[in-house]
Design an enzyme around this catalytic site. Structure first.
Site, PDB file in Angstrom:
ATOM      1  CG  HIS A  52      17.964 -28.078  -4.154  1.00 44.07           C
ATOM      2  ND1 HIS A  52      16.960 -27.627  -3.321  1.00 44.07           N
ATOM      3  CD2 HIS A  52      19.125 -27.823  -3.504  1.00 44.07           C
ATOM      4  CE1 HIS A  52      17.480 -27.124  -2.221  1.00 44.07           C
ATOM      5  NE2 HIS A  52      18.800 -27.233  -2.311  1.00 44.07           N
ATOM      6  CD  GLU A  54      13.223 -30.098  -6.129  1.00 45.11           C
ATOM      7  OE1 GLU A  54      14.430 -30.401  -5.970  1.00 45.11           O
ATOM      8  OE2 GLU A  54      12.475 -29.837  -5.183  1.00 45.11           O
ATOM      9  CB  CYS A  82      13.428 -25.759  -0.816  1.00 50.33           C
ATOM     10  SG  CYS A  82      14.469 -25.301  -2.228  1.00 50.33           S
ATOM     11  CB  CYS A  85      12.951 -26.210  -5.851  1.00 51.69           C
ATOM     12  SG  CYS A  85      14.666 -26.772  -5.679  1.00 51.69           S
TER      13      CYS A  85
END
Length: 154
Positions: A52, A54, A82, A85
């Site tokens: 992801h 992040e 999410c 993260c």
């Protein structure tokens, strides 16, 4: 530079991710008004479910700052993080998260669950302040367009 300018950089990273077939999410980590890392989603490209924006930005910032503790930084991300993260944000000791659009399916900052509540220091020993809605319309539109185009291709 302010919140809007850094979110604009995150949006550019998200657009670049979309051009590679990734869900368009971009993240920027700033320290002392200087950009430390800029990343976009890379799950499809790497076949890595943890890739992801992040997570990738946190990894790069930790390497560049030579510390896993990202104290004094700000994370800008186009979409509400999410749970994975949000957990990484806590573990990295990032004190401020700024995000654009809420994620009603997987958001962990209030949409589905809230892992970063205002009294979060009582939960995990580290409080993360959250600012949401910066360039929200632009962030949401980028995601909506991406998924509309994806559905049309099927």
């Amino acid at each position: 530079m302010g919140h809007r300018e850094f979110m604009a950089v995150a949006l550019d990273a998200a657009r670049l991710s979309a051009s590679r077939g990734e869900v368009p999410v971009g993240a920027v980590i700033v320290k002392g008004n200087e950009i430390v890392s800029v990343k976009g989603n890379a799950r499809e490209e790497t076949n890595d479910p943890t890739a992801h924006a992040e997570i990738l930005a946190i990894r790069e910032a930790a390497e560049r700052l030579s510390s896993w503790r990202l104290l004094g930084t700000i994370l800008y991300v186009t979409l509400e993080p999410c749970p994975m993260c949000a957990g990484a944000i806590i573990q990295a000791r990032i004190p401020l998260l700024v995000f654009g659009a809420r994620d009603p399916k997987a958001g962990a900052c209030g949409s589905v669950v809230n892992l970063l509540p205002a009294d979060g220091d009582r939960l995990f020993g580290h409080k993360v302040n959250v600012i949401e809605g910066i360039m929200e319309e632009e962030c949401r539109a980028l995601l909506s367009t991406f998924f509309e185009e994806r559905r049309a291709q099927r």
